[in-house]
Design an enzyme around this catalytic site. Structure first.
Site, PDB file in Angstrom:
ATOM      1  N   GLY A  18       0.811  -1.210   0.000  1.00  0.00           N
ATOM      2  CA  GLY A  18       0.000   0.000   0.000  1.00  0.00           C
ATOM      3  C   GLY A  18       0.843   1.257   0.000  1.00  0.00           C
ATOM      4  O   GLY A  18       1.990   1.247  -0.470  1.00  0.00           O
ATOM      5  N   ASP A  49      -8.680  -0.418   2.323  1.00  0.00           N
ATOM      6  CA  ASP A  49      -9.546   0.737   2.587  1.00  0.00           C
ATOM      7  C   ASP A  49      -9.519   1.784   1.479  1.00  0.00           C
ATOM      8  O   ASP A  49     -10.111   2.848   1.614  1.00  0.00           O
ATOM      9  CB  ASP A  49      -9.258   1.351   3.967  1.00  0.00           C
ATOM     10  CG  ASP A  49      -7.800   1.767   4.119  1.00  0.00           C
ATOM     11  OD1 ASP A  49      -7.072   1.758   3.113  1.00  0.00           O
ATOM     12  OD2 ASP A  49      -7.414   2.113   5.246  1.00  0.00           O
TER      13      ASP A  49
END
Lengths: 390, 390
Positions: free
Chosen positions: A101, A132
């Site tokens: 990420g 997310d």
């Protein structure tokens, strides 16, 4: 002949291993080194030449959640970065690929700069993952769609349960992941068609709240429907406060806002309220894997493998939507520098103001096999009774 | 011509509506009254003659979690029971059928006795449901297999995630439903093959524990494997204490033992531990429905419909295993009195002492589509390194 090293870093997703399998299948280089346990393994020199057995095991993990190489969080200090580069040079690594990420991309960018500064010609490519959806410079990243599918279906199912039980239990507060962004929490509204449908309140980090607002909103819902489903992102701030679960290696682990809301609701209304985290299943449930997420996870790996051959460096594979009407994407390269300094990707104001627009964006990611539930009989009869005696 | 009334009571399951649909499809009586919102609806006279539209809506709910009629918890006092019987007599109900767990069966039994005492000839039939398998006099009841599938797969997936992240987070404590019985918690061990596989500790209400035992056991696991997965049933007592979430209508709602273990683990070892409830998804997740559970849920409804015609009364449909080697069941009638006074069905000592035996019992219920995960590469390499340098 230059070798490739590949690793996985950060919190796993249900499709993180699919990206690794995609990369390895499409790779034309003969010698691949596997980096075990993310950046910690890199700094400690835990590189292993991939054997035929390893290849088979990675293939077997293509549909399995977690990180088959081991992952982790590990702050890469300049000292540790130099150690990492030493290990890479010793193994004659010409290409470093990491799946991760925003933190992973920042570290890759720093490693790339440091390598250049010591005259080490290292090709660096990032493969994106997230749950997310806070990774910038990409429409979405593999992992998010499955997590969103888990959140949307779980909130729908838990709401059905509560609606049937409202003489015993009146409020459920469900906490999702999302430190700074509300993509996952907002996905819980995917099946909502009208105001009376749960979830009745979705709280996201992009917006500011006071306790008064939250509690009076829930009170109004209780009066109207007799029960309330609240979804809250772990990162939500209320009156400037965020709820922390703990601090690990200098990183703030959030969690617990739902419990605070539970407490306020119980003491304000004297009703039975229950706070629950939607939990680690958001990033690991094999039951909620979205087919398109799985396919895209493989494809970002394949694209990265092609870029190794074509010589791209300092880039992350980014997913761009080509079209607003039908779902069509392309894979583009995005400079790691832009990803590293782009900040977190928040839920756009247009999606916050118009949830239907967000749902249209989300629909292709969740897949077409999701069922809309018709209203239950007790609700239809209740509505009818209300109409007879207004 | 005597009418039938049917209702749903207690906590829903993912297949509770399947039993209702099964009953209604197989029913040969033309006039069915739907009882809305369980025993409260019964006491308040919320009976509705099923229309063609209602039939269609129930059919549409066959695969949908929750309770399409509304359910709930409602203590049936003698006064309320008399009200309920009055409403039933007014609607000319000759047969009362309820789908529920042990509390529901006890109430049905009491209603049946009270009806007899006032000369009301009421046929009474119970259709079983459970998620924690505590219903006595049946091998298992619809709802349990899906809940067990959810627990087994979630714990496996969450463990994979933790194993990859153990440099950041070392202990997860996952709390399952199960007030008095450990069937669900023990199902989390379904995929475990050897001592090193998670979950490393499964705590069930059938056994007694001290804090010393629990914490030193987790400490030993941490030393051996670097991480630990603990599963604990909400009803577990430690040194005589049970952890309560609250009391609603005199009923103790359990929950929170995992959080206490988290606290003890963090303060004893200074590691990052995270307690999570497996939550309401255990009784509502549409993602984890076991096919055999779904089929059996429909069948118990069909059997009850046949018994209406054949005139059985004061009985619950019970599932019996015919065979230990291959899965074969029959539906038997069991007196409600026996169910009402049989106490809760605990996990047998034979299953506690021999988890493989429990797994063999569980396997047909979970279905054959469940995948065993091979060991991840980081674990294989770690094991190899340990063998080289013992």
């Amino acid at each position: 002949m230059r070798n490739i090293a590949i690793g996985q870093a950060g919190g796993p997703t249900p499709v993180l291993n699919a990206s690794l399998a995609g990369f390895i299948r499409a790779s034309t280089e003969s010698c691949i080194h596997l980096v075990l346990n993310g950046y910690q393994g890199l700094a400690e020199g835990r590189l292993h030449v991939m054997s035929a057995d390893d290849y088979r095991i990675i293939e077997e993990h293509c549909e399995i959640p977690g990180a088959v190489l081991g992952s982790g969080r590990y702050p890469l200090t300049p000292q540790r970065m130099l150690q990492a580069l030493e290990h890479l040079q010793q193994a004659n690594i010409g290409t470093l690929v990491f799946i991760g990420g925003d933190g992973t991309m920042l570290a890759l960018h720093q490693l790339s700069k440091l390598a250049a500064s010591i005259g080490y010609d290292l090709q660096v490519i990032g493969i994106p993952k997230t749950v997310d959806n806070d990774l910038t410079a990409t429409d979405h990243a593999p992992g998010f769609a499955s997590a969103a599918k888990y959140v949307a279906t779980s909130v729908r199912d838990i709401s059905r349960d509560l609606e049937a039980m409202k003489n015993f239990e009146q409020v459920r507060i469900l906490e999702t992941m999302g430190r700074n962004s509300g993509w996952l929490a907002a996905a819980s509204g995917f099946f909502k068609k009208q105001a009376s449908d749960p979830p009745h309140h979705i709280l996201i980090p992009e917006q500011r709240y006071t306790w008064d607002q939250i509690i009076s909103g829930i009170g109004e819902t209780l009066r109207q429907y007799g029960y309330a489903v609240v979804v809250v992102s772990e990162g939500v701030e209320v009156e400037g406060d965020q709820v922390e679960h703990g601090i690990v290696q200098g990183r703030q682990v959030l969690g617990g806002i739902s419990k605070r809301i539970e407490h306020h609701v119980q003491s304000s209304f004297g009703v039975m309220a229950r706070a629950e985290l939607l939990g680690m299943q958001q990033r690991s449930s094999s039951l909620a894997v979205s087919q398109i997420d799985y396919m895209e996870a493989i494809q970002v790996g394949e694209v990265a493998a092609k870029w190794v051959t074509s010589g791209q460096t300092g880039v992350m594979v980014s997913i761009q939507r080509e079209n607003d009407r039908e779902y069509q994407i392309s894979y583009q390269s995005c400079p790691l520098e832009k990803v590293a300094h782009g900040g977190e990707r928040l839920l756009p104001a247009a999606f916050i103001q118009d949830p239907d627009r967000y749902k249209r964006w989300l629909r292709p990611l969740l897949g077409s096999d999701l069922k809309e539930y018709p209203a239950a009989l007790n609700r239809s009869y209740l509505d009818a009774e209300k109409q007879i005696k207004p």
